[in-house]
Design a protein around this motif. Structure first.
Motif, PDB file in Angstrom:
ATOM      1  N   ASP A 137       0.890  -1.156   0.000  1.00 57.88           N
ATOM      2  CA  ASP A 137       0.000   0.000   0.000  1.00 57.88           C
ATOM      3  C   ASP A 137       0.933   1.213   0.000  1.00 57.88           C
ATOM      4  O   ASP A 137       1.703   1.407   0.949  1.00 57.88           O
ATOM      5  N   ALA A 138       0.892   2.024  -1.096  1.00 54.85           N
ATOM      6  CA  ALA A 138       1.850   3.121  -1.232  1.00 54.85           C
ATOM      7  C   ALA A 138       1.661   4.191  -0.162  1.00 54.85           C
ATOM      8  O   ALA A 138       2.507   5.068   0.011  1.00 54.85           O
ATOM      9  N   SER A 139       0.558   4.120   0.602  1.00 56.41           N
ATOM     10  CA  SER A 139       0.406   5.113   1.671  1.00 56.41           C
ATOM     11  C   SER A 139       0.920   4.555   2.997  1.00 56.41           C
ATOM     12  O   SER A 139       0.955   5.246   4.001  1.00 56.41           O
ATOM     13  N   ALA A 140       1.317   3.279   3.032  1.00 59.15           N
ATOM     14  CA  ALA A 140       1.776   2.677   4.292  1.00 59.15           C
ATOM     15  C   ALA A 140       3.188   2.126   4.209  1.00 59.15           C
ATOM     16  O   ALA A 140       3.835   1.898   5.231  1.00 59.15           O
ATOM     17  N   GLY A 141       3.699   1.896   3.006  1.00 62.74           N
ATOM     18  CA  GLY A 141       5.052   1.356   2.857  1.00 62.74           C
ATOM     19  C   GLY A 141       5.109  -0.108   3.274  1.00 62.74           C
ATOM     20  O   GLY A 141       4.169  -0.862   3.062  1.00 62.74           O
ATOM     21  N   VAL A 142       6.240  -0.474   3.930  1.00 62.43           N
ATOM     22  CA  VAL A 142       6.415  -1.877   4.337  1.00 62.43           C
ATOM     23  C   VAL A 142       5.712  -2.070   5.681  1.00 62.43           C
ATOM     24  O   VAL A 142       6.109  -1.485   6.679  1.00 62.43           O
ATOM     25  N   PHE A 163       5.054  -4.298  -6.334  1.00 60.93           N
ATOM     26  CA  PHE A 163       4.046  -3.428  -6.942  1.00 60.93           C
ATOM     27  C   PHE A 163       3.548  -2.468  -5.875  1.00 60.93           C
ATOM     28  O   PHE A 163       2.978  -2.881  -4.869  1.00 60.93           O
ATOM     29  N   LEU A 164       3.812  -1.173  -6.106  1.00 61.45           N
ATOM     30  CA  LEU A 164       3.318  -0.156  -5.164  1.00 61.45           C
ATOM     31  C   LEU A 164       1.897   0.170  -5.567  1.00 61.45           C
ATOM     32  O   LEU A 164       1.671   0.869  -6.557  1.00 61.45           O
ATOM     33  N   ASN A 165       0.943  -0.337  -4.826  1.00 66.22           N
ATOM     34  CA  ASN A 165      -0.471  -0.170  -5.167  1.00 66.22           C
ATOM     35  C   ASN A 165      -1.032   1.077  -4.468  1.00 66.22           C
ATOM     36  O   ASN A 165      -0.358   1.700  -3.648  1.00 66.22           O
ATOM     37  N   LYS A 166      -2.247   1.402  -4.761  1.00 73.05           N
ATOM     38  CA  LYS A 166      -2.993   2.490  -4.118  1.00 73.05           C
ATOM     39  C   LYS A 166      -2.330   3.854  -4.319  1.00 73.05           C
ATOM     40  O   LYS A 166      -2.350   4.703  -3.428  1.00 73.05           O
ATOM     41  N   MET A 167      -1.680   4.021  -5.513  1.00 73.33           N
ATOM     42  CA  MET A 167      -1.031   5.293  -5.791  1.00 73.33           C
ATOM     43  C   MET A 167      -2.053   6.411  -5.953  1.00 73.33           C
ATOM     44  O   MET A 167      -1.697   7.579  -5.979  1.00 73.33           O
ATOM     45  N   ASP A 168      -3.346   6.068  -6.082  1.00 72.66           N
ATOM     46  CA  ASP A 168      -4.385   7.101  -6.224  1.00 72.66           C
ATOM     47  C   ASP A 168      -4.704   7.758  -4.883  1.00 72.66           C
ATOM     48  O   ASP A 168      -5.318   8.825  -4.844  1.00 72.66           O
ATOM     49  N   LYS A 169      -4.303   7.172  -3.768  1.00 70.47           N
ATOM     50  CA  LYS A 169      -4.678   7.740  -2.461  1.00 70.47           C
ATOM     51  C   LYS A 169      -3.915   9.048  -2.217  1.00 70.47           C
ATOM     52  O   LYS A 169      -2.716   9.123  -2.511  1.00 70.47           O
ATOM     53  N   PRO A 170      -4.588  10.034  -1.659  1.00 69.01           N
ATOM     54  CA  PRO A 170      -3.902  11.312  -1.439  1.00 69.01           C
ATOM     55  C   PRO A 170      -2.678  11.151  -0.540  1.00 69.01           C
ATOM     56  O   PRO A 170      -1.696  11.873  -0.671  1.00 69.01           O
ATOM     57  N   SER A 173       2.787   7.896  -1.097  1.00 65.61           N
ATOM     58  CA  SER A 173       4.062   8.544  -1.405  1.00 65.61           C
ATOM     59  C   SER A 173       4.999   7.526  -2.045  1.00 65.61           C
ATOM     60  O   SER A 173       5.392   6.539  -1.411  1.00 65.61           O
ATOM     61  N   PHE A 174       5.322   7.792  -3.317  1.00 65.94           N
ATOM     62  CA  PHE A 174       6.192   6.886  -4.051  1.00 65.94           C
ATOM     63  C   PHE A 174       7.583   6.872  -3.407  1.00 65.94           C
ATOM     64  O   PHE A 174       8.117   5.818  -3.073  1.00 65.94           O
ATOM     65  N   GLU A 175       8.136   8.094  -3.170  1.00 67.58           N
ATOM     66  CA  GLU A 175       9.512   8.186  -2.670  1.00 67.58           C
ATOM     67  C   GLU A 175       9.648   7.540  -1.291  1.00 67.58           C
ATOM     68  O   GLU A 175      10.552   6.743  -1.042  1.00 67.58           O
ATOM     69  N   LEU A 176       8.709   7.882  -0.391  1.00 64.66           N
ATOM     70  CA  LEU A 176       8.803   7.342   0.974  1.00 64.66           C
ATOM     71  C   LEU A 176       8.673   5.817   0.964  1.00 64.66           C
ATOM     72  O   LEU A 176       9.386   5.122   1.691  1.00 64.66           O
ATOM     73  N   SER A 177       7.780   5.305   0.107  1.00 63.01           N
ATOM     74  CA  SER A 177       7.593   3.852   0.050  1.00 63.01           C
ATOM     75  C   SER A 177       8.849   3.172  -0.469  1.00 63.01           C
ATOM     76  O   SER A 177       9.273   2.143   0.057  1.00 63.01           O
ATOM     77  N   VAL A 178       9.465   3.764  -1.516  1.00 57.66           N
ATOM     78  CA  VAL A 178      10.687   3.156  -2.073  1.00 57.66           C
ATOM     79  C   VAL A 178      11.798   3.174  -1.012  1.00 57.66           C
ATOM     80  O   VAL A 178      12.499   2.175  -0.805  1.00 57.66           O
ATOM     81  N   ASP A 179      11.939   4.298  -0.304  1.00 55.83           N
ATOM     82  CA  ASP A 179      12.965   4.386   0.755  1.00 55.83           C
ATOM     83  C   ASP A 179      12.707   3.338   1.831  1.00 55.83           C
ATOM     84  O   ASP A 179      13.622   2.680   2.333  1.00 55.83           O
ATOM     85  N   ASN A 180      11.429   3.214   2.190  1.00 60.20           N
ATOM     86  CA  ASN A 180      11.012   2.264   3.216  1.00 60.20           C
ATOM     87  C   ASN A 180      11.346   0.821   2.806  1.00 60.20           C
ATOM     88  O   ASN A 180      11.819   0.008   3.601  1.00 60.20           O
ATOM     89  N   VAL A 208      15.393  -6.215  -7.111  1.00 55.60           N
ATOM     90  CA  VAL A 208      13.969  -6.548  -7.178  1.00 55.60           C
ATOM     91  C   VAL A 208      13.255  -5.476  -7.991  1.00 55.60           C
ATOM     92  O   VAL A 208      13.223  -4.313  -7.576  1.00 55.60           O
ATOM     93  N   PRO A 209      12.717  -5.805  -9.180  1.00 52.64           N
ATOM     94  CA  PRO A 209      11.995  -4.798  -9.969  1.00 52.64           C
ATOM     95  C   PRO A 209      10.816  -4.239  -9.190  1.00 52.64           C
ATOM     96  O   PRO A 209      10.170  -4.975  -8.438  1.00 52.64           O
ATOM     97  N   LEU A 210      10.567  -2.952  -9.345  1.00 47.89           N
ATOM     98  CA  LEU A 210       9.474  -2.320  -8.606  1.00 47.89           C
ATOM     99  C   LEU A 210       8.606  -1.530  -9.570  1.00 47.89           C
ATOM    100  O   LEU A 210       9.114  -0.714 -10.329  1.00 47.89           O
ATOM    101  N   LEU A 211       7.319  -1.801  -9.574  1.00 46.24           N
ATOM    102  CA  LEU A 211       6.376  -1.054 -10.410  1.00 46.24           C
ATOM    103  C   LEU A 211       5.375  -0.370  -9.498  1.00 46.24           C
ATOM    104  O   LEU A 211       5.307  -0.680  -8.309  1.00 46.24           O
ATOM    105  N   CYS A 212       4.577   0.538 -10.061  1.00 45.57           N
ATOM    106  CA  CYS A 212       3.548   1.132  -9.219  1.00 45.57           C
ATOM    107  C   CYS A 212       2.260   1.305 -10.020  1.00 45.57           C
ATOM    108  O   CYS A 212       2.258   1.163 -11.241  1.00 45.57           O
ATOM    109  N   GLY A 213       1.163   1.553  -9.337  1.00 41.85           N
ATOM    110  CA  GLY A 213      -0.115   1.703 -10.005  1.00 41.85           C
ATOM    111  C   GLY A 213      -1.235   1.827  -9.001  1.00 41.85           C
ATOM    112  O   GLY A 213      -0.990   2.079  -7.823  1.00 41.85           O
ATOM    113  N   SER A 214      -2.445   1.679  -9.457  1.00 39.40           N
ATOM    114  CA  SER A 214      -3.594   1.681  -8.573  1.00 39.40           C
ATOM    115  C   SER A 214      -4.582   0.667  -9.140  1.00 39.40           C
ATOM    116  O   SER A 214      -5.206   0.927 -10.172  1.00 39.40           O
ATOM    117  N   ALA A 215      -4.662  -0.479  -8.486  1.00 39.12           N
ATOM    118  CA  ALA A 215      -5.509  -1.556  -9.007  1.00 39.12           C
ATOM    119  C   ALA A 215      -6.957  -1.096  -9.089  1.00 39.12           C
ATOM    120  O   ALA A 215      -7.638  -1.333 -10.084  1.00 39.12           O
TER     121      ALA A 215
END
Ligand SMILES: Nc1nc2c(ncn2[C@@H]2O[C@H](COP(=O)(O)OP(=O)(O)OP(=O)(O)O)[C@@H](O)[C@H]2O)c(=O)[nH]1
Length: 663
Positions: A137-142, A163-170, A173-180, A208-215
């Motif tokens: 969940d891109a708003s929660a990270g790991v 897969f960083l999901n839920k990128m539509d949520k306000p 955070s892509f950067e914080l999730s990747v750092d996490n 590890v390949p990393l993609l993002c989106g919003s299912a």
């Protein structure tokens, strides 16, 4: 799913073949059944609860052309969450296996549960996968459970993509999730939305390949499917050493059993080598028996398509196997297993072993590493609504236990009651619900109790004797044994002191061993199983003609005496705990944790929340979700993970003994 009846000549068999309604064109019926190994991807979807595994799977099935509309967990109409409890609660409970095609490849996909109570379900799925997609969940990270499943996948050396999901949520955070991800999983994410060298890096597990989106908003799912095909390995690209001993003979692992009301037990098999045909016999090395495989099915969640044969690299469902359980190794015949064992021995590479008798000779047969079954932490009694229903309840429990190895059922020898042991409150609740819905029995469950253990704190050596007059004869036995604490060793371990010129008869040794095992199954303090103790048998004296049952009973008494003399100690299960709580509720949550004998290891900020990490005895966590909801007006969330056993303090132990026995 749309099924078209087509006739395929494969030997003399006719088949019903399942084809996508609006799926990729150019697929022949033959392709649907026989898929080259290089074009197969056996993958799992893993994540923390609610990260979006089921939603992403539904979108994959839609884009692959296997469903006409997109299922929604919130509407309870998804393909993979087909159990009534899953649809009602919006959570995945059992792993569903779905087969679909994408860009000339067959994807065998397993959607796994995120809730900690169903970790075993994730474990047995991982055992048979070649690759996995980790969803965040891109708003929660790991999150906590992601770490657990990531470690489980590490144990099986499984290449992964993220897969960083839920990128539509306000709050995403892509950067914080990747750092996490970098920091917590200790990996180098390769951020990409386009992609050949990445495959090499993924397979070597160097990145590890990393993609993002919003299912939910239909973004990024097709690139994710492309990444599965392009970066994750085909079965033949995974190294399985045991395959060389079997040559072209089939070798399969049973990784899951489901009960189907019409067809009986359905056994999910991962075929590593060779081919298996329906209407054939196979040999189960783990149970040392030959089974009849009547039919083979391909799984499309709760719908199945019959196939005549399954080839290496595939996952299929076998019908007709009566004795096979999760973790068993299946091969063509006993002859094939013995030949594989000889080849391994000639090459001086002892395989994983299972000892078997063949024609009066003890032989060692190579088995695949099975699935570790976690120790249950809760138990309760279970009773039928009337004595007449006891047999039906026993049948239901036997079927459920075969499906779910983390569920244990035993008879309490003292009360004669049936006892259920499981992994958590939710696990036991779901079992009760299934007994009701699937077997029509209103079973009554006793109060949920924590599964404590017993151990010792220091060494002790004692002698015990027992005399009984039976049938005008004196039966007399004496046993001397020592006990030694072995922290972290697990179930009791038995050794024999070297005897000087005094050789014990095998039946005497067997009787002493069974006495120790029986004594250790119900410890002397409160009757909980004994663990982390080494027992050394120093000497055994038996009067001629003494019954072996008297010797066993003498050993049980002697062991209990030794355990008490060695400082009988109760161990209680401990849970790792992570709580996400808004700052304003932090202090009341901490105060409540202190009352529950919790220890706090760290408190840190994660976006607008505070994260409390600590441990707490399981006994004090019953009904915690309700308390936390009340304390924080429903704004906090938590996750629990078993983290072994710890000794109770003398005061806590005495309190528990008093509670249980009134002493
Ligand atoms: N905003 C947003 N919500 C999503 C997205 N994907 C899933 N959800 C929602 O998140 C919730 C959980 O989704 P699921 O697909 O059931 O998640 P899961 O990981 O399968 O959950 P468990 O099986 O219970 O572990 C549902 O309410 C979904 O509608 C997304 O991309 N964006």
């Amino acid at each position: 799913v749309c099924c078209s009846k087509s006739q395929i000549t494969m030997g003399r068999l006719e088949q019903i073949v399942c084809k996508p309604r609006n799926g990729p064109s150019g697929f022949s019926d033959h392709h649907m059944i026989v898929m080259e190994c290089i074009r197969i991807r056996n993958i799992g979807i893993m994540a923390h609860i609610d990260a979006g595994k089921t939603t992403t799977t539904e979108r994959m099935l839609y884009y692959a052309g296997y469903t006409r509309s997109m299922g929604d967990v919130d509407d309870g109409d998804t393909v993979t969450d087909f159990m009534a409890q899953e649809r009602e609660r919006g959570i995945t409970i059992q792993s569903a296996a779905v087969t679909f095609h994408w860009h000339d490849h067959r994807i065998n996909l397993i959607d796994t549960p995120g809730h900690v109570d169903f970790t075993m379900e994730v474990e047995r799925s991982l055992r048979v996968l070649d690759g996995a997609v980790a969803i965040f969940d891109a708003s929660a990270g790991v999150e906590a459970q992601t770490l657990t499943v990531w470690r489980q996948a590490d144990n099986y050396d499984i290449p992964r993509i993220c897969f960083l999901n839920k990128m539509d949520k306000p709050t995403a955070s892509f950067e914080l999730s990747v750092d996490n991800i970098k920091e917590k999983l200790n990996i180098k994410p390769i951020v990409l939305q386009v992609r050949n060298s990445i495959r090499k890096v993924t397979l070597a597990r160097a990145g590890v390949p990393l993609l993002c989106g919003s299912a939910l908003k239909n973004r990024g799912v097709q690139p994710l499917l492309n990444a599965v095909v392009d970066f994750l390995p085909a079965p033949i690209e995974r190294r399985h050493n045991f395959l060389q001993w079997y040559g072209n003979d089939p070798v399969a692992l049973a990784f899951k059993v489901c009960n189907d009301q019409q067809r009986g037990p359905l056994v999910f098999l991962r075929l590593y080598g060779g081919a298996l045909s329906a209407h054939s016999s196979i040999f189960n090395i783990s149970r040392n028996c030959t089974e009849r495989l009547s039919r083979l099915l391909l799984g499309f969640a709760d719908q199945h398509v019959e196939i005549p044969q399954v080839t290496a690299g595939n996952i299929a469902i076998a019908v007709g196997l009566k004795k096979t359980v999760t973790g068993d190794t299946l091969v063509a015949s006993k002859k094939s297993a013995i030949a594989a064992s000889q080849r391994a021995r000639e090459a001086n590479t002892p395989p994983n072993e299972g000892s078997h008798e063949a024609g009066g000779i003890e032989v060692i047969l190579p088995v695949l590493a099975g699935v570790d079954v976690p120790e249950p932490v809760f138990f309760c009694t279970v009773e039928p609504p009337s004595a007449a229903k006891q047999q039906n309840l026993d049948h239901a429990l036997a079927c459920l236990q075969r499906e779910d190895p983390s569920l244990k059922v035993h008879l309490d020898p003292e009360s004669g009651q049936t006892v259920l042991s499981g992994m958590g409150e939710l696990h036991i609740e779901i079992i009760q619900d299934r007994i009701h819905r699937e077997y029509g029995i209103e079973a009554y469950l006793g109060p949920l109790q924590v599964a404590y253990k017993e151990t010792t704190t220091r060494p002790a050596c004692v002698t015990g004797s027992l005399e009984r007059h039976q049938a005008e004869m004196l039966h007399s036995a004496s046993v001397e044994l020592s006990v030694q604490p072995q922290p972290g060793a697990g179930p009791i371990c038995i050794t024999w002191a070297p005897s000087e010129g005094h050789v014990l008869r095998p039946e005497v040794m067997e009787s002493v061993r069974s006495g120790i095992e029986c004594g250790a199954s119900q410890g002397p303090i409160l009757g909980y199983p004994v663990q982390d103790v080494r027992v050394c048998v120093q000497s055994v004296t038996v009067n001629p003609g003494t019954s072996l049952a008297i010797l066993s009973a003498c050993t049980v008494q002697c062991l209990h005496k030794a355990l008490l003399q060695a400082g009988g100690q109760i161990l209680e299960p401990l849970m790792m705990l992570e709580i996400l709580v808004p700052e304003e509720h932090l202090s009341c949550v901490l105060a409540d944790l202190a009352q529950r004998r919790g220890s706090v290891f760290s408190i840190h900020a994660r976006r607008d929340r505070q994260v409390i990490v600590g441990s707490v005895p399981l006994a004090d966590m019953m009904g915690y979700s309700t308390t936390l909801r009340t304390l924080t007006s429903g704004t906090a969330s938590f996750s629990l993970e078993p983290s072994g056993y710890k000794s109770m303090s003398p005061v806590e132990q005495q309190k528990l003994i008093q509670e249980r026995t009134g002493r």
